[in-house]
Design a protein around this motif. Structure first.
Motif, mmCIF file in Angstrom:
data_model
loop_
_atom_site.group_PDB
_atom_site.id
_atom_site.type_symbol
_atom_site.label_atom_id
_atom_site.label_comp_id
_atom_site.label_asym_id
_atom_site.label_seq_id
_atom_site.Cartn_x
_atom_site.Cartn_y
_atom_site.Cartn_z
ATOM 1 N N PHE A 60 14.380 19.148 35.808
ATOM 2 C CA PHE A 60 13.695 17.860 35.686
ATOM 3 C C PHE A 60 12.241 18.052 35.230
ATOM 4 N N ALA A 61 11.595 19.082 35.802
ATOM 5 C CA ALA A 61 10.209 19.347 35.423
ATOM 6 C C ALA A 61 10.110 19.744 33.960
ATOM 7 N N SER A 62 11.054 20.580 33.501
ATOM 8 C CA SER A 62 11.042 20.992 32.105
ATOM 9 C C SER A 62 11.271 19.798 31.184
ATOM 10 N N ALA A 63 12.268 18.955 31.582
ATOM 11 C CA ALA A 63 12.552 17.778 30.762
ATOM 12 C C ALA A 63 11.383 16.793 30.796
ATOM 13 N N ALA A 64 10.733 16.645 31.959
ATOM 14 C CA ALA A 64 9.601 15.721 32.069
ATOM 15 C C ALA A 64 8.449 16.169 31.173
ATOM 16 N N GLY A 65 8.194 17.481 31.100
ATOM 17 C CA GLY A 65 7.142 17.971 30.213
ATOM 18 C C GLY A 65 7.436 17.659 28.756
ATOM 19 N N ALA A 66 8.719 17.839 28.368
ATOM 20 C CA ALA A 66 9.092 17.533 26.982
ATOM 21 C C ALA A 66 8.927 16.042 26.693
ATOM 22 N N VAL A 67 9.332 15.225 27.670
ATOM 23 C CA VAL A 67 9.209 13.774 27.492
ATOM 24 C C VAL A 67 7.747 13.374 27.351
ATOM 25 N N LEU A 68 6.873 13.935 28.184
ATOM 26 C CA LEU A 68 5.454 13.601 28.108
ATOM 27 C C LEU A 68 4.842 14.059 26.783
ATOM 28 N N LEU A 69 5.255 15.226 26.305
ATOM 29 C CA LEU A 69 4.754 15.684 25.012
ATOM 30 C C LEU A 69 5.202 14.744 23.900
ATOM 31 N N PHE A 70 6.470 14.301 23.984
ATOM 32 C CA PHE A 70 6.978 13.360 22.978
ATOM 33 C C PHE A 70 6.207 12.039 23.045
ATOM 34 N N LEU A 71 5.963 11.557 24.266
ATOM 35 C CA LEU A 71 5.223 10.302 24.418
ATOM 36 C C LEU A 71 3.801 10.433 23.870
ATOM 37 N N LEU A 72 3.182 11.621 24.055
ATOM 38 C CA LEU A 72 1.836 11.821 23.541
ATOM 39 C C LEU A 72 1.815 11.747 22.014
ATOM 40 N N VAL A 73 2.738 12.479 21.380
ATOM 41 C CA VAL A 73 2.793 12.459 19.912
ATOM 42 C C VAL A 73 3.151 11.068 19.410
ATOM 43 N N PHE A 74 4.153 10.455 20.045
ATOM 44 C CA PHE A 74 4.578 9.118 19.632
ATOM 45 C C PHE A 74 3.437 8.104 19.820
ATOM 46 N N GLY A 75 2.722 8.230 20.937
ATOM 47 C CA GLY A 75 1.622 7.302 21.196
ATOM 48 C C GLY A 75 0.497 7.447 20.193
ATOM 49 N N LEU A 76 0.180 8.722 19.823
ATOM 50 C CA LEU A 76 -0.890 8.927 18.857
ATOM 51 C C LEU A 76 -0.515 8.400 17.473
ATOM 52 N N VAL A 77 0.698 8.749 17.017
ATOM 53 C CA VAL A 77 1.127 8.304 15.691
ATOM 54 C C VAL A 77 1.312 6.789 15.665
ATOM 55 N N GLY A 78 2.058 6.284 16.661
ATOM 56 C CA GLY A 78 2.284 4.843 16.704
ATOM 57 C C GLY A 78 1.000 4.060 16.910
ATOM 58 N N GLY A 79 0.103 4.585 17.785
ATOM 59 C CA GLY A 79 -1.170 3.903 18.001
ATOM 60 C C GLY A 79 -2.026 3.878 16.755
ATOM 61 N N TRP A 80 -2.015 4.983 15.998
ATOM 62 C CA TRP A 80 -2.789 5.020 14.753
ATOM 63 C C TRP A 80 -2.281 3.984 13.757
#
Length: 362
Positions: A60-80
């Motif tokens: 779960f911790a490994s998957a949560a880290g991947a999800v957070l990394l995806f959300l960070l990239v998605f948030g930056l690109v989508g926010g831009w």
């Protein structure tokens, strides 16, 4: 104004979007941990084997880290991208502002789309540009006309002096008389321009003024002129208290009455001056008999140096700023000026100003 460099609004919005998305993801994962995974037993029987909680938490911790990394990239690109779309109208307004600052006042934003805060700002900016462009054009016309009007008496004076110098035997009394008339006109024009500038800057102290008294004083002052033109002046009305400059409001009444006397019938004309007070306003109305005035001519009568051509008597043409000064004084006192032709001939001019209490002076 010099400012230190900083992050653009688009970058700030992008970081805000990404940060909010990351926070939402962290809260969601924390909720899963608190309400689901935390209460699992150490060993759980599942079809095909036994599920160990420690292994599940590690995955779960490994998957949560991947999800957070995806959300960070998605948030930056989508926010831009979203920030760029949201700020596109602001970029158009900024471009229009810089264009106007460079001297081009004809440019407009004309932002399409439904009404929102950006469209409201763009429409207000377009309205301001239109008013500013009209004001600048009016000032340019005024400067050109004023230069022409001031140059005329100077040119006439020079011509008279040249003639006198070329012909020393010419009668001096006639030359002095003509120079005096030309010089008087130049002085009148200069004083009118100074009065117009003073009223436009609103550089005066507001005092309690009764428009009815100003109208009566103007009528008494111009009574000889009215008798000379065979015009009857009828003054009536009630007390009309307002706040303003006594000198400027007297000048307003005098200009209106002078205009009504001069632009009247050749003989047997009449001028009516009436003052009154309404809810929150006071009114000064000046009507006169005279020739028919076309509705197309009325809007131009308050422009500088417009004298109504055929309606002007040559001996009392003035300097062409009478109604212009009236309009400027009215605007400086937060009032409205209305001109309308009378069906029987002549004009009806109404000045409406904010009322003041005659007792408190407010």
């Amino acid at each position: 104004m010099d400012r230190a460099p900083g992050l653009s609004v688009r970058v700030k919005l992008t970081l805000s979007y990404a940060g909010f998305l990351m926070l939402a993801g962290v809260l969601l994962l924390a909720a899963m941990w608190i309400f689901v995974l935390r209460h699992l037993p150490a060993y759980t029987s599942v079809p095909g084997g036994v599920l160990v909680r420690s292994f599940l938490l590690r995955d779960f911790a490994s998957a949560a880290g991947a999800v957070l990394l995806f959300l960070l990239v998605f948030g930056l690109v989508g926010g831009w991208v979203l920030a760029g779309r949201m700020l596109a109208p602001l970029n158009r307004i900024t471009h229009a502002t810089r264009t106007a600052a460079s001297g081009s006042l004809s440019h407009r934003v004309r932002l399409p789309g439904r009404q929102d805060e950006f469209r409201e700002l763009a429409d207000a900016f377009d309205t301001m540009l239109a008013q500013l462009e009209a004001h600048v054009a009016e000032q340019q016309r005024f400067a050109a006309n004023a230069s022409h009007e001031l140059r005329t008496p100077l040119a006439v004076s020079k011509s008279l002096l040249d003639v006198a110098r070329a012909d020393p035997s010419r009668a001096g009394d006639e030359l002095v008389h003509r120079l005096h008339a030309v010089n008087t006109r130049a002085i009148d024009l200069t004083e009118a321009l100074l009065l117009l500038s003073r009223a436009g800057r609103r550089s005066f102290t507001r005092e309690h003024v009764d428009l009815s008294l100003a109208a009566e004083e103007a009528a008494e002052t111009l009574l000889p002129l009215a008798e000379k033109h065979g015009v009857t002046v009828d003054t009536s009305g009630d007390i009309a208290p307002t706040l303003g400059s006594p000198a400027l409001l007297l000048q307003l009444a005098t200009n209106l009455l002078h205009n009504a006397i001069v632009h009247n019938l050749p003989e047997g004309g009449t001028v009516w001056i009436h003052t009154g007070a309404g809810p929150g306003t006071v009114v000064l109305t000046v009507e006169n008999t005279g020739e028919q005035v076309s509705p197309q001519l009325v809007p131009t009568l308050t422009e500088p140096f417009r004298r109504g051509t055929e309606r002007v008597h040559t001996d009392q043409a003035g300097v062409g700023l009478g109604l212009t000064i009236v309009k400027t004084i009215t605007q400086a006192h937060d009032g409205t000026l209305t001109l309308a032709p009378r069906s029987a001939g002549g004009m009806r001019i109404t000045v409406e100003l904010p009322a003041a209490s005659p007792h408190t002076g407010r």
